[in-house]
Scaffold this motif. Structure first.
Motif, PDB file in Angstrom:
ATOM      1  N   TRP A 115      89.219  -0.412  -2.689  1.00 47.22           N
ATOM      2  CA  TRP A 115      88.851  -1.111  -4.079  1.00 47.22           C
ATOM      3  C   TRP A 115      88.378  -2.385  -3.728  1.00 47.22           C
ATOM      4  O   TRP A 115      87.614  -2.935  -4.672  1.00 47.22           O
ATOM      5  N   GLN A 116      88.994  -3.277  -2.928  1.00 46.14           N
ATOM      6  CA  GLN A 116      88.426  -4.683  -2.699  1.00 46.14           C
ATOM      7  C   GLN A 116      86.948  -4.663  -2.409  1.00 46.14           C
ATOM      8  O   GLN A 116      86.374  -5.646  -3.025  1.00 46.14           O
ATOM      9  N   VAL A 167      98.706   3.551  -0.533  1.00 42.83           N
ATOM     10  CA  VAL A 167      98.624   2.664  -1.559  1.00 42.83           C
ATOM     11  C   VAL A 167      97.674   1.443  -1.232  1.00 42.83           C
ATOM     12  O   VAL A 167      96.804   1.175  -1.485  1.00 42.83           O
ATOM     13  N   PHE A 168      98.002   0.956   0.072  1.00 44.43           N
ATOM     14  CA  PHE A 168      97.388  -0.306   0.570  1.00 44.43           C
ATOM     15  C   PHE A 168      96.059   0.105   1.035  1.00 44.43           C
ATOM     16  O   PHE A 168      94.906  -0.870   1.324  1.00 44.43           O
ATOM     17  N   SER A 169      95.970   1.215   1.755  1.00 49.19           N
ATOM     18  CA  SER A 169      94.503   1.898   2.116  1.00 49.19           C
ATOM     19  C   SER A 169      93.566   1.938   0.911  1.00 49.19           C
ATOM     20  O   SER A 169      92.246   1.431   1.039  1.00 49.19           O
ATOM     21  N   GLU A 170      94.090   2.579   0.141  1.00 52.53           N
ATOM     22  CA  GLU A 170      93.230   2.686  -1.210  1.00 52.53           C
ATOM     23  C   GLU A 170      92.681   1.234  -1.808  1.00 52.53           C
ATOM     24  O   GLU A 170      91.545   1.126  -1.966  1.00 52.53           O
ATOM     25  N   ASN A 194      98.324   4.732  -9.759  1.00 53.28           N
ATOM     26  CA  ASN A 194      99.700   5.119  -9.957  1.00 53.28           C
ATOM     27  C   ASN A 194     100.234   5.574  -8.777  1.00 53.28           C
ATOM     28  O   ASN A 194      99.685   6.300  -7.940  1.00 53.28           O
ATOM     29  N   THR A 195     101.262   5.058  -8.213  1.00 57.92           N
ATOM     30  CA  THR A 195     101.886   5.101  -7.024  1.00 57.92           C
ATOM     31  C   THR A 195     103.357   5.922  -6.744  1.00 57.92           C
ATOM     32  O   THR A 195     104.190   5.718  -7.975  1.00 57.92           O
ATOM     33  N   PRO A 224      84.714   5.563  -9.095  1.00 58.17           N
ATOM     34  CA  PRO A 224      85.094   4.240  -8.928  1.00 58.17           C
ATOM     35  C   PRO A 224      84.002   3.035  -9.180  1.00 58.17           C
ATOM     36  O   PRO A 224      84.344   2.119  -9.607  1.00 58.17           O
ATOM     37  N   GLU A 225      82.891   3.338  -8.889  1.00 59.40           N
ATOM     38  CA  GLU A 225      81.861   2.383  -8.760  1.00 59.40           C
ATOM     39  C   GLU A 225      81.276   1.813  -9.977  1.00 59.40           C
ATOM     40  O   GLU A 225      80.662   0.870 -10.269  1.00 59.40           O
ATOM     41  N   GLU A 226      81.420   2.857 -11.250  1.00 60.47           N
ATOM     42  CA  GLU A 226      81.263   2.634 -12.390  1.00 60.47           C
ATOM     43  C   GLU A 226      82.220   1.898 -13.232  1.00 60.47           C
ATOM     44  O   GLU A 226      82.069   1.888 -14.349  1.00 60.47           O
TER      45      GLU A 226
END
Length: 455
Positions: free
Chosen positions: A53-54, A46-49, A34-35, A25-27
Motif C-alpha cells: 500500500w505504500q 499485515v506489514f507485507s500488505e 483489519n488485522t 485499491p488503486e481507486e
C-alpha cells in the motif's frame, strides 16, 4: 469476529459518510486493514500488505491508510515507527470512532492512534447493520478474561464485556427483517455471555439462545467460540430443546494432555471436557463436534501428543482448526523453554490433520442417502442450473433448483457424493464459500454432497 468488525466499518463509512466500497485499491481514497494477531504469520502479513500500500500512497499522496484490529491494539504507536506512512491506528473497541479519526487526520494532517478499551461503548455508536444475504453475524460480547498463557486476546480486545440483552435481540430482529435466516452469535468466549435484561438481572447464554430462537424469521442459530469451563448443563439442555440450534458445536480443547492444558492455563482437565461431550451427544443425538488444537506447545512430549490423538479418537471430531504453536509477545507462554524441533512439530501436525481429514471424509460419505435441512444460499458457480445450500453440519450441498428459492430452507436428500482431487478441492473451497471456515470440501480427497430428490 473480524469479519463482523469489517462489516461494521463498512456500515460506518457508507450512508451519511458518503464512502463507497471498492475492490480496487488503486481507486480508493481510504484503505483500511483489519488485522488479527492470534498467530505470528498473520501479524507479519499485515506489514507485507502495508508495504504494497505504500507504493499506492507514493502514487496518490492524499490516500489515507488505516490499520485496525488486534495487531493495531497490540502494536499501537509502533506501527507508525515501522510504517510511518500509516494515517490511522485503531483497536477493535474503537472502530466506531473511525469517521471522527478520519476527519481529525484530514484537519490536523497528523497520524491518529486510538487503541483504548472504552468498555463496550462502540455498539452504542454503530449504525444499524446492513446485510447482504441470508446469514449474519451478531456480536454478543467481546474480550476474554480467561488469560490462557498462549493467547493474546485479553491484551488486544480487553476483558469480557457483554452487550445488554435488549441490544442483542434488537440487532437479531433487525437483520431478520432484512431477510437473514441464519444467525451466528459471536464472542471470544461466547458462552460466557452475561448481559443484563432491561430490569438489570443477568441473562445467561442459554437464556439468550432461547430468546433468539423466538425472533420471527430466524430458522437456524450457530455460535462461536465457546469455552469448556462455561459449557454448563443449561447450554446442553438448550441443544436438546431448541430445534433451530444447529447440531454442530465448536468447542476448543487445544490439547488432549492434562499436563499441557495446565501449562496453557486452560483451567480444565480432559475428564471434564470428555464428560461435557458425552452429555452433549446424549442430549442431541447426531450432533457433530469441532475443535481447535495447538501443536507443539512448549514442552509437549510424544506422550502428550499421543493423549491428544487419543482424545480425537474418543470424541470423533468432525473437523478442527489446528496450528503449530505461535509465540505471541507479552504472553506468559512466550517465556517458556521449548526444545522440540520444528520438524517434529510439523510431523505431529500432519498426523493430526490426516486423522481429522479421515473423520471429515467419512462423515461426509455417511451423508449419502440422508435427508439434510439446508439454507439455500446462492446459485452454484461450479454447476450451472444448481443452487448451493448449507447443512447444519456446515457442508455445502449443490442441487438443481430455481433461484427464487434462495433464502429459504429446504429438506434435500443426498443422492451422490462426488470425489474431487486436490486442485479442485481448493477451487470448491474458495469459489463456493465466502468464509474461510468452510470445511466440507477439505481435507483431501474431498467429497461434494449433491442432491437430486426433494423431500
Amino acid at each position: 469476529m473480524n469479519a463482523y468488525d469489517s462489516s461494521r466499518m463498512h456500515d460506518l463509512l457508507g450512508g451519511s459518510q458518503g464512502y463507497v466500497r471498492t475492490d480496487n485499491p488503486e481507486e480508493a481514497d481510504v484503505l483500511l486493514l483489519n488485522t488479527c494477531s492470534i498467530r505470528e504469520k498473520a501479524q507479519e502479513k499485515v506489514f507485507s500488505e502495508l508495504g504494497r500500500w505504500q507504493r499506492l500512497k507514493l502514487a496518490k499522496p492524499d490516500v489515507l491508510i488505516g490499520v485496525g484490529g488486534c495487531v493495531a491494539s497490540q502494536e499501537g504507536e509502533n506501527i507508525l515507527q515501522r510504517a510511518p506512512y500509516v494515517d490511522l491506528v485503531f483497536g477493535p473497541q474503537t472502530l466506531h470512532r473511525l469517521p471522527a479519526m478520519l476527519n481529525q487526520r484530514k484537519t490536523t494532517n497528523l497520524s491518529v492512534v486510538d487503541v483504548s478499551f472504552p468498555d463496550i461503548e462502540k455498539f452504542d455508536f454503530l449504525p444499524e447493520p446492513r446485510v447482504d444475504g441470508h446469514k449474519a453475524f451478531v456480536s454478543i460480547m467481546e474480550g476474554c478474561s480467561k488469560y490462557c498463557s498462549f493467547c493474546v486476546v485479553p491484551y488486544t480486545r480487553g476483558e469480557e464485556v457483554s452487550r445488554p440483552f435488549d441490544d442483542v435481540i434488537a440487532e437479531v430482529a433487525h437483520v431478520a427483517r432484512q431477510g437473514v435466516r441464519e444467525i451466528t452469535l459471536l464472542g471470544q468466549n461466547v458462552n460466557g455471555y452475561r448481559g443484563h435484561f432491561h430490569d438489570g438481572t443477568p441473562c445467561s447464554f442459554a437464556q439468550l439462545l432461547n430468546h433468539v430462537a423466538a425472533v420471527p424469521g430466524i430458522g437456524r442459530i450457530r455460535y462461536t467460540t465457546s469455552h469448556p469451563l462455561e459449557f454448563g448443563d443449561d447450554l446442553i439442555a438448550a441443544h436438546r430443546d431448541i430445534p433451530t440450534l444447529a447440531a454442530h458445536v465448536h468447542l476448543p480443547v487445544q490439547s488432549g494432555s492434562d499436563r499441557v492444558l495446565a501449562g496453557m492455563k486452560r483451567n480444565h482437565v480432559i475428564s471434564t471436557y470428555s464428560e461435557t461431550i458425552r452429555k452433549l451427544k446424549a442430549a442431541k443425538p447426531g450432533i457433530e463436534i469441532a475443535s481447535d488444537f495447538i501443536i507443539g506447545f512448549p514442552g509437549e512430549t510424544d506422550e502428550d501428543f499421543a493423549d491428544t490423538m487419543k482424545l480425537i479418537a474418543e470424541v470423533d471430531y468432525d473437523h478442527s482448526y489446528s496450528f503449530i504453536y505461535s509465540k505471541r509477545p507479552g504472553t506468559p507462554a512466550a517465556e517458556l523453554p521449548d526444545d522440540t524441533s520444528d520438524a517434529v512439530k510439523k510431523e505431529r501436525l500432519q498426523i493430526l490433520k490426516s486423522r481429522i481429514a479421515a473423520n471429515t471424509g467419512r462423515k461426509t460419505d455417511a451423508m449419502l442417502g440422508t435427508v439434510q435441512r439446508v439454507l439455500i444460499d446462492r446459485e452454484s458457480r461450479r454447476y450451472p442450473g444448481y443452487l448451493v445450500g448449507i447443512a447444519e453440519n456446515t457442508r455445502w450441498i449443490h442441487f438443481p433448483g430455481d433461484p427464487s428459492l434462495i433464502g429459504r430452507f429446504a429438506d434435500v436428500r443426498v443422492s451422490h457424493i462426488e470425489s474431487i482431487n486436490a486442485a479442485s478441492a481448493d477451487e470448491i473451497l474458495w469459489l463456493e464459500s465466502d468464509e474461510e471456515t468452510q470445511v466440507g470440501m477439505a481435507p483431501l480427497p474431498g467429497r461434494i454432497p449433491l442432491w437430486h430428490e426433494a423431500t
